[in-house]
Design a protein around this motif. Structure first.
Motif, mmCIF file in Angstrom:
data_model
loop_
_atom_site.group_PDB
_atom_site.id
_atom_site.type_symbol
_atom_site.label_atom_id
_atom_site.label_comp_id
_atom_site.label_asym_id
_atom_site.label_seq_id
_atom_site.Cartn_x
_atom_site.Cartn_y
_atom_site.Cartn_z
ATOM 1 N N GLU A 20 0.843 -1.180 0.000
ATOM 2 C CA GLU A 20 0.000 0.000 0.000
ATOM 3 C C GLU A 20 0.883 1.236 0.000
ATOM 4 N N PRO A 21 0.443 2.307 -0.655
ATOM 5 C CA PRO A 21 1.253 3.523 -0.644
ATOM 6 C C PRO A 21 1.305 4.110 0.759
ATOM 7 N N VAL A 22 2.405 4.703 1.091
ATOM 8 C CA VAL A 22 2.597 5.312 2.400
ATOM 9 C C VAL A 22 2.807 6.795 2.187
ATOM 10 N N GLN A 23 2.072 7.625 2.931
ATOM 11 C CA GLN A 23 2.229 9.062 2.822
ATOM 12 C C GLN A 23 2.888 9.587 4.076
ATOM 13 N N ALA A 24 3.832 10.479 3.898
ATOM 14 C CA ALA A 24 4.503 11.091 5.039
ATOM 15 C C ALA A 24 3.576 12.146 5.643
ATOM 16 N N SER A 25 3.509 12.185 6.946
ATOM 17 C CA SER A 25 2.714 13.195 7.630
ATOM 18 C C SER A 25 3.530 14.467 7.775
ATOM 19 N N THR A 26 2.827 15.562 7.997
ATOM 20 C CA THR A 26 3.509 16.828 8.215
ATOM 21 C C THR A 26 3.199 17.331 9.612
ATOM 22 N N TRP A 27 4.123 18.086 10.165
ATOM 23 C CA TRP A 27 3.925 18.668 11.485
ATOM 24 C C TRP A 27 2.780 19.662 11.426
ATOM 25 N N GLN A 28 1.901 19.609 12.403
ATOM 26 C CA GLN A 28 0.829 20.578 12.574
ATOM 27 C C GLN A 28 1.320 21.577 13.613
ATOM 28 N N ILE A 29 1.169 22.872 13.354
ATOM 29 C CA ILE A 29 1.778 23.896 14.214
ATOM 30 C C ILE A 29 0.742 24.908 14.689
ATOM 31 N N CYS A 30 0.818 25.221 15.990
ATOM 32 C CA CYS A 30 0.018 26.272 16.608
ATOM 33 C C CYS A 30 0.984 27.259 17.256
ATOM 34 N N HIS A 31 0.921 28.518 16.850
ATOM 35 C CA HIS A 31 1.741 29.534 17.513
ATOM 36 C C HIS A 31 0.961 29.989 18.749
ATOM 37 N N MET A 32 1.603 29.906 19.920
ATOM 38 C CA MET A 32 0.909 30.247 21.168
ATOM 39 C C MET A 32 1.712 31.242 21.985
#
Length: 125
Positions: A20-32
Motif C-alpha cells: 500500500e502507498p505510504v504518505q509522510a505526515s507533516t507537522w501541525q503547528i500552533c503559535h501560542m
C-alpha cells in the motif's frame, strides 16, 4: 531461461500491487503566547502555563484552547533538545511557543497504537 531469474521478474512485477502507498505526515503547528503560572519540580521539571493567545498555522490544526492551562517542557527553537533550565522563563513571564504535533502509529511491546508526538519549542519572549 533460468527459473530463478523469471521468479525475480514476477516478484518485481507484483510487488508494487502488494504494497500500500505510504504518505509522510507533516507537522501541525500552533503559535501560542503563554504566561508561566508555575515552575514544577516533581516528578520532573516542567512549566505550567496559561494559554493567552493561539494562532493555528492552518485551518486543519487542532490547537489547545485559549484560556486553558498547559504543562510542558520547553525546547530549543529547532525542537531537537530541551532548553537549558537557566533559559526557562520564570513565573509570571510570557513566552511564545510554536507547539507542533505529529499524529501517527507508535509501536510498543509488539503492539501498534495511535499516538501523538508533541514538541514545545520556545521561539521568543
Amino acid at each position: 531461461m533460468n527459473t530463478h531469474i523469471a521468479g525475480l521478474g514476477l516478484l518485481a512485477l507484483t510487488l508494487p500491487f502488494l504494497c500500500e502507498p505510504v504518505q509522510a505526515s507533516t507537522w501541525q503547528i500552533c503559535h501560542m503566547e503563554l504566561r508561566i503560572v508555575e515552575v514544577l519540580k516533581q516528578p520532573y521539571p516542567q512549566l505550567q502555563a496559561q494559554i493567552v493567545k493561539v494562532t493555528p498555522k492552518s485551518s486543519s490544526v487542532e490547537c489547545p484552547v485559549q484560556g486553558s492551562s498547559l504543562t510542558f517542557t520547553p525546547e530549543t527553537p529547532d525542537y531537537q533538545a530541551t532548553l537549558p533550565r537557566r533559559q526557562w522563563p520564570a513565573k509570571g513571564q510570557s513566552v511564545q511557543v510554536d507547539y507542533r504535533y505529529l499524529d501517527g502509529i507508535c509501536k510498543g511491546d509488539g503492539h501498534s497504537y495511535p499516538c501523538r508526538i508533541k514538541h514545545y519549542p520556545v521561539v521568543g519572549r
